[in-house]
Design an enzyme around this catalytic site. Structure first.
Site, mmCIF file in Angstrom:
data_model
loop_
_atom_site.group_PDB
_atom_site.id
_atom_site.type_symbol
_atom_site.label_atom_id
_atom_site.label_comp_id
_atom_site.label_asym_id
_atom_site.label_seq_id
_atom_site.Cartn_x
_atom_site.Cartn_y
_atom_site.Cartn_z
ATOM 1 N N ASP A 1 0.815 -1.219 0.000
ATOM 2 C CA ASP A 1 0.000 0.000 0.000
ATOM 3 C C ASP A 1 0.846 1.266 0.000
ATOM 4 O O ASP A 1 0.334 2.353 -0.220
ATOM 5 C CB ASP A 1 -0.875 0.037 1.260
HETATM 6 C C1 GLC Z 1 -1.407 -3.890 5.445
HETATM 7 C C2 GLC Z 1 -2.644 -3.976 4.602
HETATM 8 C C3 GLC Z 1 -2.443 -4.836 3.402
HETATM 9 C C4 GLC Z 1 -1.202 -4.421 2.671
HETATM 10 C C5 GLC Z 1 -0.006 -4.409 3.602
HETATM 11 C C6 GLC Z 1 1.238 -3.905 2.934
HETATM 12 O O1 GLC Z 1 -1.198 -5.110 6.066
HETATM 13 O O2 GLC Z 1 -3.725 -4.475 5.322
HETATM 14 O O3 GLC Z 1 -3.543 -4.762 2.543
HETATM 15 O O4 GLC Z 1 -1.015 -5.312 1.641
HETATM 16 O O5 GLC Z 1 -0.276 -3.572 4.691
HETATM 17 O O6 GLC Z 1 1.175 -2.547 2.656
HETATM 18 C C1 GLC Z 2 -0.504 2.340 5.886
HETATM 19 C C2 GLC Z 2 0.303 1.167 6.374
HETATM 20 C C3 GLC Z 2 0.045 -0.057 5.563
HETATM 21 C C4 GLC Z 2 -1.430 -0.307 5.461
HETATM 22 C C5 GLC Z 2 -2.156 0.934 4.976
HETATM 23 C C6 GLC Z 2 -3.636 0.700 4.989
HETATM 24 O O1 GLC Z 2 -0.084 2.703 4.618
HETATM 25 O O2 GLC Z 2 1.682 1.437 6.363
HETATM 26 O O3 GLC Z 2 0.682 -1.158 6.141
HETATM 27 O O4 GLC Z 2 -1.662 -1.339 4.584
HETATM 28 O O5 GLC Z 2 -1.864 2.023 5.787
HETATM 29 O O6 GLC Z 2 -4.377 1.771 4.580
#
Ligand code: GLC
Ligand code: GLC
Length: 825
Positions: free
Chosen positions: A487
């Site tokens: 993300d």
């Molecule tokens: C969080 C989110 C997941 C994403 C991950 C890496 O665990 O829930 O959807 O893939 O972060 O950013």
């Molecule tokens: C932030 C976190 C990531 C997660 C995301 C969800 O970017 O670092 O891990 O998946 O929020 O919105």
């Protein structure tokens, strides 16, 4: 490494984690409830309850990140002479003579002793009930008569957990309660549009109560010294506005040796519109009375508890291993599966790191969670797939999240995460392989929940694949969109404004060249699955009622797309020693030796090795070696290396984190299993195992309770990486895709028991040191007892006998009934 202090230990026989010191390095929590009514509970009884949706239907209030930590919960105050104490130590923090918290499968038992009195509380949500039971047992272990004053305490949330924390100009005027006998009802907003209320009941006469927080606590007092409790005098207050609470007051006399049970019940009720009131302003309590009547004696509660335990027995009987290694067995047989249930239920919404107001159910998250859960209750997984697919758009893109209460896509975050569609295939294929239920593909599923837009689920899978194919970049690799699995790799965001969210800002995507190797690998893995599925369907495995498709042609079409993707990765996605991670907006490499920082990333190594891209040319082996060389450290594999030391405008959130945390070179446990599976497919059992054991909670528990901080019985999302200030410190426990991926990895790839369309495929990948082990696996209508003799081999099944008869190949053909399987490697 200095000897670390221990705060607890596993009790495998009872499937419990036993906490023996209340001052854990962080609140160590558990989850109660399995379907509609849920509670979070810490080892000192902190936490809260909600119905279905932690944002829109919050029943009790909780203050996140407060001082002191873990503030608010279901508290019992016991006043014994001048001493006031709580069974869970908090909030009074009176030193106890004995303390123990046992977190079990959907229940928690907290026991405290003080001055010859034992107070033990069993917390659980009975199956199919919208209520939390708190069975308090008070026992006089002294030689004298004890006259105790008992106060219960719950604080109501005004339903919407977000506005509850901010809209005080309204909130302080809306609170309403009713009191009837030993039941306190919370009915804020029931007078207008709400059709629901909550209640807090005890199955004994009370000698007083309070429902107004300030009256009970005192404006300048705290939960640790509520005025009413300290003075031993309830005020019998009626809340009007301000902050409604529920507190019962009971005088208890106990003879030496005597013990008494009290059943407290926190319940939630919904009424039909025309049955809301029994008299003007008076709520209709019929359903509350009925619910109370079901749980108003020790016997009834004990029975409900026994049912809950049987429910978990049955769930955990589906896959059971005996390896002789306790640390492995307890994770596989108990805690990993338990955590999978929790992530399936909550997605990423409510933990002690997720406030329950920020996020709903993730599209990609839920599809992954499902894989850890589908063997336990397939019908719920089926429903989840349909719910998720219903938030897809006609072009195959999808909402990134949906709200569990409404099941509708979440507009605040929208779509544009280009990996999302592929995960639908991942989840659906896992479901069909587990159940053999191809009919799910025939379900009519809408787009964006619009009635009239329904097409078959199979069609949804098809457009998911097509969404990738229709969004390829200049290297014929998938365009990343807002982000892929990571993300925080926001290649089209370009934000200099700290008030913009990285997740939702896509400032420029016109003309983008940002492509993702992670999606490329994911597409190849799920594409192969899709092709295999089409071939099954072409063989007449199932014929569509609601739609038609030439499945052979479809298989060919998609195989060609998969082959093209493999070529593109080999041509444009290989950096010499590892797979690239991405191309940025301008078409420059990310995750390349040419880069200054972030030279190598784990996600593309995981997915491209799982896809076995270029295995024949040595790419897979090199990539796996590079993971060991550049990403691995004492606590697991970091996400990228070297960590970013400055903010990079073109990369977005990933570089916003300090070195070693989260997506910037943290050990993001979720993606470690991808590499482990890559290792398994490559037959490297020793390496697979050593990566796996590093993030296996039971191994971490033994070594690092203090450093790791968070619950030692479950995985956390992130452990601080080698570049962090304190490597090894864990954060974001419980709600993480790590749970499902750890399960998928160990159950299918390490222990090697893989559900397939026509049976169970046996293909373990083990460390050389592995000894004989047995897996008991219920599969559809069959019950297999599978014994594996590794003979020092890491990979490769030599012979299999099914009920004494040799079979050829590695798939045990499915047939109902009990079977014994012997496997030699
Ligand atoms: C969080 C989110 C997941 C994403 C991950 C890496 O665990 O829930 O959807 O893939 O972060 O950013
Ligand atoms: C932030 C976190 C990531 C997660 C995301 C969800 O970017 O670092 O891990 O998946 O929020 O919105």
């Amino acid at each position: 490494m200095e000897q670390q202090k221990r705060y607890g230990h596993f009790d495998d026989q009872h499937r419990e984690y036993v906490i023996t010191d209340p001052q854990t390095p962080w609140p160590w929590i558990n989850y109660l409830g399995n379907e509609d009514f849920f509670s979070l509970i810490s080892n000192t009884a902190g936490g809260y309850s909600f119905y279905k949706d932690a944002k829109f239907r919050r029943i009790t209030r909780y203050r996140y990140n407060n001082v002191p930590m873990d503030n608010g919960g279901r508290y019992f105050y016991i006043k014994d002479g001048d001493t006031v104490w709580n069974p869970g130590w908090k909030p009074c923090k009176t030193p106890l003579d004995f303390y123990e918290c046992r977190h079990g499968m959907s229940y928690t038992r907290i026991t405290g002793k003080k001055n010859g009195v034992e107070a033990s509380v069993l917390f659980f949500v009975p199956l199919k009930k919208w209520a939390e039971v708190q069975k308090l047992t008070l026992k006089n272990e002294s030689n004298e008569v004890k006259n105790l004053k008992l106060f219960s305490f719950e604080e109501w949330c005004l339903w919407n957990a977000a506005t509850d924390m901010e809209n005080f100009q309204r909130n302080f005027s809306t609170g309403e309660v009713e009191i009837e006998g030993s039941t306190i009802y919370h009915k804020t907003e029931y007078r207008e549009r709400r059709n629901h209320y909550a209640f807090y009941h005890v199955n004994a006469p009370i000698q007083g109560f309070d429902t107004d927080r300030e009256t009970f606590v005192g404006l300048y007092n705290e939960f640790a010294d509520p005025q009413a409790v300290m003075e031993g005098k309830p005020r019998n207050s009626h809340a009007h506005g301000w902050s409604p609470i529920a507190s019962h007051y009971i005088e208890v006399t106990l003879q030496p040796g005597e013990s008494k049970d009290f059943v407290f019940l926190l319940g939630y009720i919904e009424n039909e519109q025309d049955e809301k009131f029994e008299a003007p302003q008076v709520i209709n309590k019929d359903k509350a009375h009925a619910l109370i009547a079901e749980l108003d004696t020790t016997e009834k509660v004990d029975k409900a508890f026994a049912e809950l335990c049987e429910y978990w027995d049955a769930l955990l009987n589906i896959y059971k291993v005996r390896t002789g290694n306790d640390k492995l067995d307890r994770m596989v047989n108990i805690w990993n599966q338990y955590q999978c249930m929790v992530t399936f239920n909550f997605s990423r919404s409510a933990s002690f790191f997720e406030s329950g107001v920020g996020r709903g159910m993730g599209f990609r998250d839920s599809n992954q969670d499902l894989v850890g859960f589908v063997h336990q209750i397939p019908p719920r997984a089926r429903q989840r797939i349909i719910d998720i697919a219903s938030t897809q758009f006609p072009d195959g893109g999808c909402y990134h999240q949906y709200q569990p209460l409404t099941k509708r896509g979440n507009n605040d975050i929208g779509g544009g995460f280009n990996d999302d569609p592929c995960w639908l295939i991942f989840g659906t294929v896992a479901y069909i392989k587990e159940t053999g239920d191809f009919s799910i593909l025939d379900e009519m599923v809408p787009f964006d929940n619009q009635p009239g837009s329904e097409v078959t689920l199979f069609e949804h899978l098809k457009i998911s694949m097509d969404h990738v194919i229709k969004n390829l970049g200049p290297h014929m690799l998938p365009l990343i969109g807002r982000a892929d699995w990571n993300d925080c790799l926001n290649l089209n965001c370009f934000s200099w404004d700290p008030n913009e969210s990285f997740q939702t800002t896509e400032n420029v995507s016109e003309g983008t060249k940002a492509e993702s190797l992670m999606i490329a690998g994911l597409f190849v893995v799920t594409g192969k699955d899709y092709v295999a599925l089409c071939k099954k369907l072409a063989n007449g495995q199932w014929s569509m009622v609601n739609g038609q498709c030439d499945f052979s042609a479809e298989a060919e079409r998609m195989q060609a797309a998969v082959d093209a993707m493999i070529d593109a990765v080999k041509k444009h996605g290989w950096d010499g020693e590892w797979y690239l991670r991405a191309y940025d907006f301008y078409g420059r490499k990310i995750g390349s030796n040419e880069c200054e920082e972030g030279k190598i990333f784990i996600e593309s190594q995981g997915w491209c090795t799982m896809a076995e891209i270029g295995a024949e040319d040595g790419m897979v082996a090199k990539s796996l070696d590079s993971c060991k060389k550049y990403l691995e450290c004492e606590h697991g594999m970091v996400l990228n290396n070297p960590a970013f030391t400055k903010y990079i405008y073109e990369y977005g959130e990933i570089s916003s984190y300090p070195e070693g945390y989260k997506e910037n070179a943290g050990i993001f446990c979720h993606n470690n299993p991808w590499v482990i599976i890559g290792e398994c497919l490559a037959g490297r059992g020793n390496d697979a195992w050593s990566h796996y054991a590093k993030i296996l909670p039971s191994y971490v528990e033994e070594k690092y309770q203090t450093l790791h901080k968070v619950e030692p019985y479950v995985n956390c999302q992130m452990v601080a990486g080698k570049d962090a200030f304190k490597p090894g410190e864990g954060k974001n426990s419980w709600l993480t895709g790590t749970a499902a991926w750890m399960w998928y990895t160990v159950s299918e790839f390490i222990l090697g028991i893989k559900p397939d369309y026509d049976g169970i495929r046996i293909d373990p990948c083990l460390p050389e040191t592995a000894t004989d082990y047995t897996v008991q696996r219920k599969f559809r209508e069959a019950d297999y007892e599978i014994t594996i003799h590794p003979n020092g081999q890491q990979k490769g099944v030599k012979t299999i006998t099914l009920d004494g008869q040799p079979i050829s190949g590695t798939v045990i053909p499915y047939s109902p009934g009990k079977h014994t399987v012997e496997v030699t490697m």
